[in-house]
Design a protein around this motif. Structure first.
Motif, PDB file in Angstrom:
ATOM      1  N   PRO A   1       0.831  -1.428   0.080  1.00  0.00           N
ATOM      2  CA  PRO A   1       0.024   0.005   0.059  1.00  0.00           C
ATOM      3  C   PRO A   1       0.917   1.370  -0.121  1.00  0.00           C
ATOM      4  CG  PRO A   1       0.338  -0.591   2.179  1.00  0.00           C
ATOM      5  CD  PRO A   1       1.090  -1.686   1.476  1.00  0.00           C
ATOM      6  N   ARG A   2       2.116   1.476  -0.104  1.00  0.00           N
ATOM      7  CA  ARG A   2       3.147   2.252  -0.146  1.00  0.00           C
ATOM      8  C   ARG A   2       2.936   3.553  -1.152  1.00  0.00           C
ATOM      9  NH1 ARG A   2       9.759   1.832   0.500  1.00  0.00           N
ATOM     10  NH2 ARG A   2      10.025   4.106   0.893  1.00  0.00           N
ATOM     11  N   TYR A   3       2.598   3.026  -2.237  1.00  0.00           N
ATOM     12  CA  TYR A   3       2.583   3.834  -3.550  1.00  0.00           C
ATOM     13  C   TYR A   3       1.299   3.764  -4.427  1.00  0.00           C
ATOM     14  CZ  TYR A   3       7.520   5.114  -2.663  1.00  0.00           C
ATOM     15  OH  TYR A   3       8.688   5.899  -2.357  1.00  0.00           O
ATOM     16  N   ALA A   4       0.577   2.952  -3.793  1.00  0.00           N
ATOM     17  CA  ALA A   4      -0.823   2.603  -4.621  1.00  0.00           C
ATOM     18  C   ALA A   4      -1.905   1.874  -3.616  1.00  0.00           C
ATOM     19  CB  ALA A   4      -0.623   1.844  -5.658  1.00  0.00           C
ATOM     20  N   GLY A   5      -2.933   2.530  -3.818  1.00  0.00           N
ATOM     21  CA  GLY A   5      -4.160   1.733  -2.962  1.00  0.00           C
ATOM     22  C   GLY A   5      -4.583   0.109  -3.750  1.00  0.00           C
TER      23      GLY A   5
ATOM     24  N   PRO B   1      -8.184  17.428 -12.719  1.00  0.00           N
ATOM     25  CA  PRO B   1      -6.866  17.221 -13.392  1.00  0.00           C
ATOM     26  C   PRO B   1      -5.875  16.682 -12.317  1.00  0.00           C
ATOM     27  CG  PRO B   1      -7.971  19.487 -14.063  1.00  0.00           C
ATOM     28  CD  PRO B   1      -8.703  18.737 -12.802  1.00  0.00           C
ATOM     29  N   GLY B   2      -5.029  15.855 -12.878  1.00  0.00           N
ATOM     30  CA  GLY B   2      -4.076  15.142 -12.195  1.00  0.00           C
ATOM     31  C   GLY B   2      -2.765  16.216 -11.966  1.00  0.00           C
ATOM     32  N   GLY B   3      -2.506  17.027 -12.930  1.00  0.00           N
ATOM     33  CA  GLY B   3      -1.130  17.759 -12.844  1.00  0.00           C
ATOM     34  C   GLY B   3      -0.025  16.872 -12.855  1.00  0.00           C
ATOM     35  N   LEU B   4       0.129  15.943 -13.618  1.00  0.00           N
ATOM     36  CA  LEU B   4       1.370  14.886 -13.274  1.00  0.00           C
ATOM     37  C   LEU B   4       2.050  14.774 -14.583  1.00  0.00           C
ATOM     38  CD1 LEU B   4      -0.694  11.626 -11.975  1.00  0.00           C
ATOM     39  CD2 LEU B   4       0.452  13.402 -10.468  1.00  0.00           C
ATOM     40  N   PRO B   5       3.400  14.864 -14.385  1.00  0.00           N
ATOM     41  CA  PRO B   5       4.248  15.239 -15.303  1.00  0.00           C
ATOM     42  C   PRO B   5       4.224  14.117 -16.514  1.00  0.00           C
ATOM     43  CG  PRO B   5       5.634  14.909 -13.570  1.00  0.00           C
ATOM     44  CD  PRO B   5       4.208  15.163 -13.355  1.00  0.00           C
ATOM     45  N   GLY B   6       4.147  14.317 -17.567  1.00  0.00           N
ATOM     46  CA  GLY B   6       4.144  13.255 -18.754  1.00  0.00           C
ATOM     47  C   GLY B   6       2.962  12.326 -18.890  1.00  0.00           C
ATOM     48  N   VAL B   7       1.853  12.877 -17.985  1.00  0.00           N
ATOM     49  CA  VAL B   7       0.513  12.295 -18.062  1.00  0.00           C
ATOM     50  C   VAL B   7      -0.454  12.768 -18.831  1.00  0.00           C
ATOM     51  CG1 VAL B   7      -0.994  10.982 -16.443  1.00  0.00           C
ATOM     52  CG2 VAL B   7       1.391  10.966 -15.926  1.00  0.00           C
ATOM     53  N   ASP B   8      -1.519  12.067 -19.413  1.00  0.00           N
ATOM     54  CA  ASP B   8      -2.520  12.734 -20.094  1.00  0.00           C
ATOM     55  C   ASP B   8      -3.821  12.538 -19.262  1.00  0.00           C
ATOM     56  OD1 ASP B   8      -1.029  13.018 -22.236  1.00  0.00           O
ATOM     57  OD2 ASP B   8      -1.716  11.560 -23.492  1.00  0.00           O
TER      58      ASP B   8
ATOM     59  N   LEU C   1     -16.046   2.259 -15.020  1.00  0.00           N
ATOM     60  CA  LEU C   1     -16.070   1.067 -14.130  1.00  0.00           C
ATOM     61  C   LEU C   1     -16.150   1.871 -12.719  1.00  0.00           C
ATOM     62  CD1 LEU C   1     -13.305  -1.097 -16.063  1.00  0.00           C
ATOM     63  CD2 LEU C   1     -15.954  -0.995 -16.254  1.00  0.00           C
ATOM     64  N   ASP C   2     -15.567   2.683 -12.368  1.00  0.00           N
ATOM     65  CA  ASP C   2     -15.414   3.201 -10.936  1.00  0.00           C
ATOM     66  C   ASP C   2     -15.212   4.669 -11.071  1.00  0.00           C
ATOM     67  OD1 ASP C   2     -15.285   3.219  -8.293  1.00  0.00           O
ATOM     68  OD2 ASP C   2     -13.460   2.188  -7.927  1.00  0.00           O
ATOM     69  N   PRO C   3     -16.098   5.514 -11.283  1.00  0.00           N
ATOM     70  CA  PRO C   3     -16.039   6.791 -11.386  1.00  0.00           C
ATOM     71  C   PRO C   3     -15.626   7.648 -10.181  1.00  0.00           C
ATOM     72  CG  PRO C   3     -18.115   6.137 -12.062  1.00  0.00           C
ATOM     73  CD  PRO C   3     -17.594   4.850 -11.302  1.00  0.00           C
ATOM     74  N   GLU C   4     -15.466   7.152  -8.844  1.00  0.00           N
ATOM     75  CA  GLU C   4     -15.170   7.653  -7.563  1.00  0.00           C
ATOM     76  C   GLU C   4     -13.632   7.538  -7.356  1.00  0.00           C
ATOM     77  OE1 GLU C   4     -16.944   9.760  -6.067  1.00  0.00           O
ATOM     78  OE2 GLU C   4     -18.642   9.198  -7.451  1.00  0.00           O
ATOM     79  N   ARG C   5     -13.184   6.647  -7.987  1.00  0.00           N
ATOM     80  CA  ARG C   5     -11.584   6.345  -7.633  1.00  0.00           C
ATOM     81  C   ARG C   5     -10.754   6.764  -8.979  1.00  0.00           C
ATOM     82  NH1 ARG C   5      -9.106   0.023  -7.609  1.00  0.00           N
ATOM     83  NH2 ARG C   5      -9.894   0.264  -9.855  1.00  0.00           N
TER      84      ARG C   5
ATOM     85  N   PRO D   1      -2.804   5.596  -3.076  1.00  0.00           N
ATOM     86  CA  PRO D   1      -3.147   5.509  -1.691  1.00  0.00           C
ATOM     87  C   PRO D   1      -3.742   6.486  -0.907  1.00  0.00           C
ATOM     88  CG  PRO D   1      -0.616   6.328  -2.149  1.00  0.00           C
ATOM     89  CD  PRO D   1      -1.369   6.328  -3.469  1.00  0.00           C
ATOM     90  N   GLY D   2      -3.846   7.751  -1.465  1.00  0.00           N
ATOM     91  CA  GLY D   2      -4.769   8.706  -0.503  1.00  0.00           C
ATOM     92  C   GLY D   2      -5.710   9.407  -1.655  1.00  0.00           C
ATOM     93  N   GLU D   3      -5.788  10.719  -1.405  1.00  0.00           N
ATOM     94  CA  GLU D   3      -6.725  11.033  -2.819  1.00  0.00           C
ATOM     95  C   GLU D   3      -6.048  11.484  -4.135  1.00  0.00           C
ATOM     96  OE1 GLU D   3      -7.674  15.164  -1.253  1.00  0.00           O
ATOM     97  OE2 GLU D   3      -9.034  14.198   0.605  1.00  0.00           O
ATOM     98  N   ARG D   4      -4.828  11.666  -3.936  1.00  0.00           N
ATOM     99  CA  ARG D   4      -4.079  11.698  -5.232  1.00  0.00           C
ATOM    100  C   ARG D   4      -2.395  11.475  -5.330  1.00  0.00           C
ATOM    101  NH1 ARG D   4      -4.762  17.545  -7.445  1.00  0.00           N
ATOM    102  NH2 ARG D   4      -7.331  17.000  -7.112  1.00  0.00           N
TER     103      ARG D   4
END
Length: 570
Positions: free
Chosen positions: A216-220, A259-266, A273-277, A299-302
């Motif tokens: 669970p360190r970097y992903a839920g 928006p995620g604001g993650l570099p290199g990510v669209d 399938l899971d709109p809340e996640r 693992p958290g909100e973002r």
């Protein structure tokens, strides 16, 4: 001593004031005190004259036996019609109380009045000058205090600014340390995770380890979608639109309501399938070839942007590990298929049973070096051989096939096992100088119950006698085939009695890294001697399996295993 003056007008007041000043001077009263005395007396006398009437000024002089003070008292004259009131008194200290002054020095004629008043004014002027000097000094000190206050205020401002700058520097240093620690933590995790993924060449093992490393360190949650993967346990039944788009475009996709604001990510809309996640879908690629998609939930909100960059890099390394595993399995399958295709179908020989086992390595790409063969010569003799080519994989399998073919070609011309091994040695030296091999050849004569054998750098064959005893045939062997030296390998002959069994094998059966080869040879001899001749006559194939099972129970299976049993019927 007491002196008295009656005061009816200004002249009387001036004379009395002058006399008091002269007496104060005579008694050594200081200029400041004398000025204070005359000023106070003059002011009160003016008030008395303003009220009108006659007034009496009494001056009590100091005496050696009495007080050391000069005291002036102003009272209304009795019976003069002056308005009543409390006596007014003023006192000064005399430094020289014993000094006596004559009457004539006090009761001067009216012509001396102006001089006395002038002296009194001079005293006043002196006092005023002293007061002016003190006032100038006070003004100077006040200016200095003002400048000091301004300096203190400026110093406080500078200290406050320096304190804020120091706090900002501390905060910046703390942030820099936190960022450095986070970067070190990410790099350490990335290195450890990469090592864990590349430690295995099993595709299923890599697919299983990847979610275990991230949750669970970097992903839920984590799903691994590997294209054309036969094992459906690790594949989700449905894939999000972002995962499909990542597979098509080869670019990471972030599906969420914000928006995620993650570099290199669209950024994409939320997954149906899971709109809340929120979902981060990263393609798994190697050599510009898509292999699958890694789908993660935060693992958290973002995700932190730096964590997302690390996850994308880990997915790239995971793609390389998957590609290596696929290539390994592909090469392994080819090598094993080629190896099994080249292994000989054992010929049927009257009075002699043969049973062979070949087990490819299950750890690492160590397939292809071991082989066995059995064929007849022109005179009817049966040649049996077990060999091991150095190296592993497809190249070793190909070299083994060439060596097997050359051996069969040399055997057509006849010759004993030693002669055949000597010719194989020359073949490797001249045509394959970088290839080495070991081998043992045994020839059974059709008309005689004899065994001729020769070995070249190979584990020694074992001969089980009809009574159950086992002999290790370790007579002088030749050196490894292909080494850069000339050698003539000699034959060795053994008499065979009905019920005898010969075992030829490779080092993968008996050698262990921690123990060497000698304990394994002893274990094989014990296992071979544990079977009776009747069991070997009836079930040689089953006997081969029963010999292998205990010997391989502690093996890591990091090398091929080859076993060839030759049993002479009783």
């Amino acid at each position: 001593m007491t002196r008295t003056w009656r005061i009816c007008d200004v002249t009387d007041a001036g004379r009395a004031r002058a006399a008091v000043a002269r007496l104060a001077t005579a008694y050594g009263v200081t200029t400041v005190e004398r000025a204070r005395l005359t000023a106070a007396l003059g002011g009160h006398l003016r008030q008395c004259l303003t009220r009108g009437g006659t007034w009496v000024l009494t001056l009590e002089e100091p005496s050696p036996a009495g007080t050391a003070d000069l005291r002036a008292v102003v009272t209304p004259a009795p019976g003069a019609g002056t308005a009543g009131g409390a006596p007014w008194t003023v006192t000064v200290r005399c430094p020289e109380p014993g000094r006596v002054v004559g009457e004539d020095s006090v009761t001067e004629d009216p012509d001396g009045l102006s001089g006395a008043l002038l002296g009194a004014d001079e005293d006043t002027a002196t006092v005023l000058e002293r007061l002016a000097e003190q006032e100038a000094l006070v003004a100077f000190h006040r200016e200095e205090l003002h400048q000091t206050n301004q300096g203190v205020v400026a110093l406080h401002a500078e200290l406050d600014a320096a304190g804020r700058a120091q706090q900002e520097a501390f905060a910046a240093e703390r942030r820099a340390r936190e960022e450095a620690e986070n970067a070190r933590r990410r790099l350490t995790f990335l290195a450890d995770a990469s090592a864990a993924l590349n430690a295995s060449l099993d595709l299923d093992e890599i697919v299983r380890r990847l979610p275990e490393l991230l949750v669970p360190r970097y992903a839920g949650g984590a799903d691994v979608w590997v294209f054309d993967h036969e094992d459906g346990r690790h594949r989700p039944t449905t894939h999000s639109g972002a995962a499909v788009l990542a597979a098509r475009t080869g670019r990471p996709q972030y599906a969420a309501g914000h928006p995620g604001g993650l570099p290199g990510v669209d950024d994409r809309p939320p997954s149906a399938l899971d709109p809340e996640r929120p979902l981060l879908c990263v393609p798994l690629t190697a050599r510009r070839t898509p292999l699958g998609v890694l789908t993660l939930s935060p693992p958290g909100e973002r995700w932190d942007p730096d964590d997302a960059v690390m996850l994308i890099e880990l997915a790239r390394r995971a793609g390389i590990a998957l590609d290596n595993a696929r290539r390994f399995e592909h090469n392994r399958d080819i090598a094993e298929t080629l190896q099994r295709a080249l292994l000989t179908e054992l010929p049927a020989t009257p009075g002699l049973s043969l049973a062979a086992r070949y087990l490819p390595a299950t750890h690492g790409l160590n397939i292809g070096g071991d082989w066995y063969d059995a064929f007849r010569q022109r005179d009817g003799s049966l040649i049996t051989v077990v060999g091991d080519v150095t190296g592993h994989g497809l190249h070793a399998a190909v070299m083994m096939s060439q060596l097997r073919t050359a051996l069969r070609a040399y055997a057509v011309d006849g010759g004993g096992p030693g002669r055949l091994l000597t010719r194989l040695h020359g073949y490797l030296r001249h045509l394959q100088p970088d290839l080495f091999a070991t081998a043992v050849i045994a020839r059974f004569h059709p008309d005689e119950q004899t065994l001729t054998w020769a070995a070249a750098g190979h584990p020694p064959p074992m001969l089980r006698l009809p009574d159950g005893r086992v002999r290790v045939l370790d007579a002088k062997p030749g050196a490894m085939l292909g080494i850069p030296l000339h050698q003539d390998i000699t034959d060795h002959t053994e008499r065979l009695a009905p019920g005898s069994t010969l075992a030829l094998y490779t080092d993968g059966l008996v050698e262990r890294r921690a123990q060497g080869i000698d304990p394994g040879i002893e274990r094989l001899a014990a296992a071979l001697g544990a079977y009776g001749s009747a069991a070997l006559d009836a079930h040689l194939e089953k006997s081969a399996d029963r010999i292998l099972d205990p010997l391989l129970s502690d093996s890591e299976r990091d090398d091929d295993v080859c076993l060839l049993l030759c049993h002479l019927h009783g």
